[in-house]
Write an enzyme that holds these catalytic residues in place. Sequence first.
Site, short mmCIF file in Angstrom:
data_model
loop_
_atom_site.label_atom_id
_atom_site.label_comp_id
_atom_site.label_asym_id
_atom_site.label_seq_id
_atom_site.Cartn_x
_atom_site.Cartn_y
_atom_site.Cartn_z
N ARG A 107 -16.91 8.90 42.61
CA ARG A 107 -18.05 8.12 42.11
C ARG A 107 -17.60 7.22 40.98
NH1 ARG A 107 -21.10 12.25 39.49
NH2 ARG A 107 -22.90 10.82 39.37
N LYS A 122 -12.99 21.62 38.75
CA LYS A 122 -13.48 20.71 39.70
C LYS A 122 -12.87 21.13 41.22
CE LYS A 122 -14.93 16.05 41.42
NZ LYS A 122 -15.56 14.92 41.04
N ARG A 167 -20.84 17.67 30.62
CA ARG A 167 -19.78 18.54 30.06
C ARG A 167 -20.10 19.77 29.55
NH1 ARG A 167 -16.03 13.98 29.01
NH2 ARG A 167 -16.53 12.85 30.70
C1 BTN Z 1 -16.42 12.33 43.06
O1 BTN Z 1 -16.75 13.60 42.77
O2 BTN Z 1 -15.99 11.34 42.54
C2 BTN Z 1 -16.66 12.15 44.64
C3 BTN Z 1 -15.53 12.03 45.55
C4 BTN Z 1 -15.96 12.12 46.83
C5 BTN Z 1 -14.70 12.07 48.01
C6 BTN Z 1 -14.95 12.07 49.40
S1 BTN Z 1 -13.45 12.14 50.45
C7 BTN Z 1 -14.57 11.94 51.86
C8 BTN Z 1 -15.34 10.78 51.39
N1 BTN Z 1 -14.48 9.50 51.37
C9 BTN Z 1 -14.33 9.04 50.60
O3 BTN Z 1 -13.85 7.86 50.35
N2 BTN Z 1 -14.65 9.57 49.52
C10 BTN Z 1 -15.53 10.82 50.04
#
Ligand code: BTN
Length: 251
Positions: A50, A115, A249
């Site tokens: 994100r 996480k 947080r």
């Molecule tokens: C986050 O917590 O920032 C979100 C992470 C999301 C990761 C997943 S892995 C599969 C899909 N493809 C990506 O490029 N991102 C999501």
Amino acid sequence: SEAINALLPGRKIDVLPVIGSTNQHLLDKIGQLSSGDACVAEYQYAGRGRRGRQWVSPFGRNLYLSLYWRLEQGPAAAIGLSLVVGIVLAETLHELGATGVKVKWPNDLYLEDKKLAGILVELQGKTGDAAHVIIGIGINLTMENTSTDQIGQQWINLEQSGIRIDRNTLAAAFINHLIDALHLFEKSGLTPFIERWYAFDNYLNREVKLIIGEREVVGVSRGINGQGALLLDQFGEVTPYIGGEISLRGI
Ligand code: BTN
């Protein structure tokens, strides 16, 4: 591996050894997809998190999965959808034995206050039209040797907490549960999921800090409302905070 297709007869799951991002892979194919089509990868060289962050995606050790859904009601109806994805992922992990897994508002999974998994929902489509929704999840299964610095926060994988879950079993169960949940969400919105959220909320009734740009707000988390907003209790006065650029947080 290809075993996932054997576990999900009648579905179309692309198994990719190497890809930039599974979300991007589906975004590039939007015109050719039907709801429920999905892909998984062994390795992502441009995994996305994100807010423009990267998602560290080492080979073969985690689950990187994306699923396409066409939301007839349009992009505005997607509010709260990423919370639904988190609930379904937590429920699936519990069902397979990872009973300590929790959700952290708005869309992370936590284990032992660290996480475990992230969710990235990407939308395409203009108001008035159906929305194309790409739901991406990344779960740390056996990742190792990756520094906290590289990830940007404290992380954990399932193995560290003594849990072994077969990747294909997890992916197949999650896809089945997610599709059921998306049908329910289209019909009834977030309402039927609110109680399910409370069952897994890592910070329910705990003191938290919300970081909103330059501003910080402290209070006690009281879960979510029907719009998916976080309810923050400050001396008995409860204010809803809508997602987007807010991060939470524990303190
Ligand atoms: C986050 O917590 O920032 C979100 C992470 C999301 C990761 C997943 S892995 C599969 C899909 N493809 C990506 O490029 N991102 C999501």
